[in-house]
Scaffold this motif. Sequence first.
Motif, mmCIF file in Angstrom:
data_model
loop_
_atom_site.group_PDB
_atom_site.id
_atom_site.type_symbol
_atom_site.label_atom_id
_atom_site.label_comp_id
_atom_site.label_asym_id
_atom_site.label_seq_id
_atom_site.Cartn_x
_atom_site.Cartn_y
_atom_site.Cartn_z
ATOM 1 N N VAL A 1 59.080 53.994 54.376
ATOM 2 C CA VAL A 1 60.500 53.691 54.197
ATOM 3 C C VAL A 1 60.914 54.086 52.788
ATOM 4 O O VAL A 1 60.450 53.445 51.901
ATOM 5 C CB VAL A 1 60.544 52.233 54.586
ATOM 6 N N ALA A 2 62.020 54.763 52.664
ATOM 7 C CA ALA A 2 62.621 55.138 51.430
ATOM 8 C C ALA A 2 63.785 54.310 51.412
ATOM 9 O O ALA A 2 64.531 54.225 52.411
ATOM 10 C CB ALA A 2 62.818 56.784 51.430
ATOM 11 N N VAL A 3 63.908 53.804 50.401
ATOM 12 C CA VAL A 3 65.222 53.089 49.997
ATOM 13 C C VAL A 3 65.987 53.721 48.804
ATOM 14 O O VAL A 3 65.310 53.791 47.746
ATOM 15 C CB VAL A 3 64.780 51.511 49.589
ATOM 16 N N SER A 4 67.486 53.559 48.911
ATOM 17 C CA SER A 4 67.825 53.988 47.569
ATOM 18 C C SER A 4 69.467 53.434 47.816
ATOM 19 O O SER A 4 69.951 52.841 48.891
ATOM 20 C CB SER A 4 68.156 55.543 47.904
ATOM 21 N N LEU A 5 70.121 53.714 46.756
ATOM 22 C CA LEU A 5 71.560 53.169 46.546
ATOM 23 C C LEU A 5 72.487 53.978 45.458
ATOM 24 O O LEU A 5 71.591 54.649 44.650
ATOM 25 C CB LEU A 5 71.876 51.816 46.303
ATOM 26 N N LEU B 1 68.424 53.099 53.973
ATOM 27 C CA LEU B 1 67.067 53.005 54.493
ATOM 28 C C LEU B 1 66.850 54.235 55.363
ATOM 29 O O LEU B 1 67.431 54.693 56.156
ATOM 30 C CB LEU B 1 66.663 51.907 55.183
ATOM 31 N N LYS B 2 65.735 54.807 54.990
ATOM 32 C CA LYS B 2 65.269 56.030 55.593
ATOM 33 C C LYS B 2 63.777 55.741 56.352
ATOM 34 O O LYS B 2 62.825 55.783 55.364
ATOM 35 C CB LYS B 2 65.058 57.547 55.015
ATOM 36 N N ALA B 3 63.364 55.567 57.378
ATOM 37 C CA ALA B 3 62.330 55.389 58.176
ATOM 38 C C ALA B 3 61.523 56.659 58.945
ATOM 39 O O ALA B 3 62.347 57.204 59.474
ATOM 40 C CB ALA B 3 62.205 54.208 58.973
ATOM 41 N N ARG B 4 60.429 56.824 58.443
ATOM 42 C CA ARG B 4 59.703 57.761 59.206
ATOM 43 C C ARG B 4 58.265 57.575 59.573
ATOM 44 O O ARG B 4 57.636 56.820 58.829
ATOM 45 C CB ARG B 4 59.999 59.138 58.559
ATOM 46 N N LYS B 5 57.813 58.268 60.617
ATOM 47 C CA LYS B 5 56.410 58.018 60.708
ATOM 48 C C LYS B 5 55.765 59.102 60.674
ATOM 49 O O LYS B 5 56.098 60.323 61.043
ATOM 50 C CB LYS B 5 56.151 57.725 62.402
ATOM 51 N N GLU B 6 54.506 58.954 59.795
ATOM 52 C CA GLU B 6 53.611 60.188 59.317
ATOM 53 C C GLU B 6 52.706 60.396 60.446
ATOM 54 O O GLU B 6 52.426 59.737 61.161
ATOM 55 C CB GLU B 6 53.216 59.909 57.700
#
Length: 110
Positions: A39-43, A27-32
Amino acid sequence: MTEHLKEAGYPGQIEIGGDRSPVTYKLKARKENDGAYHVAVSLTAPRDWLLKQGFRNEATLVRQSGEQMPVHFEETLNVADNISVTLHADDAVIASMDELRKKFPELRAS
């Protein structure tokens, strides 16, 4: 300016046609600038296992919380692809920190 909040890996499972295998999802969380949280989700999963399961370009990620989310590969997977492939979910766009914590409880832990 975009504010990076957190990036971490969590244990989960990938499901294809009822068969599951353990994976680590990121999970990559960022505030714009507009105040929204993204939130970007990858595997990453083994190409050969995916192909054996009949994977073409979509699967299901079962997160730590048990919530399921679709993940996809940009094209149709085949033996010419890398031995490990990255699957992505569509970015989640969330209006508030409270909603972010509810939808992604993994992000609460440090």
